[in-house]
Design an enzyme around this catalytic site. Structure first.
Site, PDB file in Angstrom:
ATOM      1  N   THR A 158      36.055  33.826  33.123  1.00 54.64           N
ATOM      2  CA  THR A 158      34.758  33.457  33.488  1.00 54.64           C
ATOM      3  C   THR A 158      34.144  34.961  33.952  1.00 54.64           C
ATOM      4  O   THR A 158      33.536  35.492  33.044  1.00 54.64           O
ATOM      5  CB  THR A 158      34.462  32.409  34.451  1.00 54.64           C
ATOM      6  OG1 THR A 158      35.342  32.798  35.600  1.00 54.64           O
ATOM      7  CG2 THR A 158      35.015  30.954  33.931  1.00 54.64           C
ATOM      8  N   LYS A 184      43.640  33.337  34.653  1.00 55.19           N
ATOM      9  CA  LYS A 184      42.154  33.733  35.052  1.00 55.19           C
ATOM     10  C   LYS A 184      41.539  33.678  36.216  1.00 55.19           C
ATOM     11  O   LYS A 184      42.504  32.758  37.127  1.00 55.19           O
ATOM     12  CB  LYS A 184      41.358  32.686  34.095  1.00 55.19           C
ATOM     13  CG  LYS A 184      40.915  31.537  34.417  1.00 55.19           C
ATOM     14  CD  LYS A 184      40.101  31.170  35.621  1.00 55.19           C
ATOM     15  CE  LYS A 184      38.735  31.895  35.410  1.00 55.19           C
ATOM     16  NZ  LYS A 184      37.899  31.442  36.302  1.00 55.19           N
ATOM     17  N   THR A 195      46.639  28.902  41.858  1.00 51.05           N
ATOM     18  CA  THR A 195      45.733  29.818  41.558  1.00 51.05           C
ATOM     19  C   THR A 195      44.368  29.217  40.894  1.00 51.05           C
ATOM     20  O   THR A 195      44.161  28.126  40.888  1.00 51.05           O
ATOM     21  CB  THR A 195      46.223  31.010  40.620  1.00 51.05           C
ATOM     22  OG1 THR A 195      45.144  31.993  40.644  1.00 51.05           O
ATOM     23  CG2 THR A 195      46.664  30.439  39.424  1.00 51.05           C
ATOM     24  N   ASN A 408      27.644  37.052  42.394  1.00 52.82           N
ATOM     25  CA  ASN A 408      27.443  35.595  42.932  1.00 52.82           C
ATOM     26  C   ASN A 408      26.008  35.167  43.299  1.00 52.82           C
ATOM     27  O   ASN A 408      25.662  34.179  42.883  1.00 52.82           O
ATOM     28  CB  ASN A 408      28.372  35.511  44.103  1.00 52.82           C
ATOM     29  CG  ASN A 408      29.899  35.409  43.518  1.00 52.82           C
ATOM     30  OD1 ASN A 408      30.331  34.380  43.171  1.00 52.82           O
ATOM     31  ND2 ASN A 408      30.470  36.410  43.968  1.00 52.82           N
ATOM     32  N   SER A 413      22.365  32.244  36.793  1.00 54.27           N
ATOM     33  CA  SER A 413      21.220  32.775  36.004  1.00 54.27           C
ATOM     34  C   SER A 413      21.384  32.983  34.495  1.00 54.27           C
ATOM     35  O   SER A 413      22.755  33.342  34.112  1.00 54.27           O
ATOM     36  CB  SER A 413      20.618  34.276  36.844  1.00 54.27           C
ATOM     37  OG  SER A 413      20.503  34.084  38.057  1.00 54.27           O
TER      38      SER A 413
END
Length: 413
Positions: A158, A184, A195, A408, A413
């Site tokens: 991500t 990830k 995790t 963050n 957005s």
């Protein structure tokens, strides 16, 4: 996925060996991201032994609930992972999306939905449209190959800036077995039982109950000892699978985690888990420095870990590291607020090899210049000795920068 790679990224990535019995495919489904893969399918040619640990969040995602139910059976034929949408806090729609995904995967593989495991990562609270990718699973199952580990790690990213992979080969009996892992994670990292997302596979013939014991023990000093921002995700998932294909080459079948023949395997698994966990920290959102926090001389190991996490999670400590400020007083603060036994007048603190505080005051030999120079490095070690016991623990974190706020603040957005 960030446009720029973290300065703490590995300089070299390992060549990921083939593990017979598992194949991987990726696809670009356009769930959130454009121009990149965001879907991963891992296929086990024969039922693999399965183990897993998951978030302790009281608001778990629909895929976490699904995995917990299926893990009871201890077998896996496929894993489906999407990035860009966490499918968390999505109610009935979320459960329907997991069921639709599992049914599509089961049809593509030719198995029951109870042999399917799912994971999703991304924005919380937005319904996941399984129709965007479920139709891709059939072709992915056919095209899946044994050598797609790094591409798989890329597909599940991500805000990560680089793929996270690790591998080890070790003898089980007299036969080489391999452990490969991907992970990830870059933000919302303070795992409790797992995790963000991580998938580890071995060809060792180890039964599910033994695998589960190995994994549950292995996370304590690895994934459960890292933190980026003290926030535990709704989606934390760590799974370990064993294809067992090394048995064809003479590897012994293992049914008990206490089997002495597992000694080297346990160490190798620990190295894979630790490597992946530290890669997650080194890719912390906006991170420019890696921080190791070691606490010794505590009343117990559990107490030491709580104090270490108090230091590692302190925004004031983390911003001091970001600013290359040798502000050891903030470490004193973090020890004091941890709620664990401590004696101010026995406390000693080191930045690297430089002792900055001793017996309740600044070290007589303290050098601001030397300590400030040390803080300019990429890898910072903070050590605290409480002087009241034998408990010890080590945790890892990263600095807290302006970039973390920017990432963050703009996440949706």
């Amino acid at each position: 996925m960030s446009a720029s790679v973290s300065p703490l990224a590995p300089k070299h990535y390992p060549a990921m060996p083939v593990i017979h019995g598992v194949r991987i495919a990726t696809a670009a489904a356009g769930i959130k991201y454009k121009g990149r893969t965001d879907l991963m399918l891992m296929v086990f040619d024969r039922p693999a032994e399965a183990a897993g640990v998951f978030t302790r969040s009281l608001c778990p995602s629909a895929p976490v609930d699904f995995c917990r139910r299926n893990l009871v059976h201890g077998k896996a034929r496929a894993v489906v992972v999407n990035s860009g949408n966490a499918n968390a806090f999505t109610g009935l729609k979320g459960r329907e999306a997991t069921q639709a995904t599992a049914e599509a995967a089961a049809k593509a593989i030719g198995c029951a939905t109870t042999d399917i495991f799912l994971a999703s990562t991304g924005v919380i609270g937005e319904p996941l449209d399984a129709g965007k990718f479920s139709h891709l699973l059939g072709d992915m199952a056919e095209s899946a190959t044994e050598d797609f580990w790094t591409e798989a790690a890329k597909a599940i990213m991500t805000t990560d800036t680089y793929p996270k992979v690790a591998t080890e080969t070790v003898l089980l009996g007299q036969v080489p077995v391999t452990i490969n892992g991907i992970a990830k994670g870059a933000g919302m990292i303070a795992p409790d039982m797992a995790t963000m997302l991580s998938f580890v596979v071995t060809d060792a013939p180890i039964k599910a109950d033994a695998l589960q014991s190995l994994l549950s023990k292995g996370v304590g000093s690895t994934f459960n000892s890292v933190t980026v921002d003290s926030d535990t995700s709704t989606s934390d998932t760590l799974m370990l699978f064993a294809t067992g294909t090394a048995a064809e080459r003479g590897a012994p079948e293992i049914t008990d985690a206490a089997d002495k023949r597992l000694a080297d395997f346990k160490k190798a698994l620990g190295r894979v888990l630790k490597s992946l966990a530290l890669q997650v920290v080194r890719d912390g959102e906006g991170a420019r420095k890696m921080v190791e926090v070691e606490v010794t001389g505590a009343k117990s190991a559990a107490s030491a870990k709580k104090i270490a996490l108090s230091i590692a999670n302190s925004p004031l400590v983390k911003t001091a590291v970001a600013g290359e400020d040798a502000n050891w007083g903030r470490v004193v603060m973090a020890v004091g607020k941890a709620g664990e036994p401590a004696d101010r007048d026995r406390l000693a603190i080191w930045f690297g090899d430089i002792r900055v505080a001793h017996q309740g005051e600044r070290d007589p030999a303290y050098s601001e210049d030397a300590t400030s120079a040390y803080m300019e490095g990429e890898d910072i070690r903070i050590r605290v000795d409480l002087g009241i016991g034998r408990g010890k623990a080590t945790v890892w974190t990263c600095d807290l920068t302006k970039e973390y706020v920017a990432i963050n603040g703009d996440y949706r957005s």
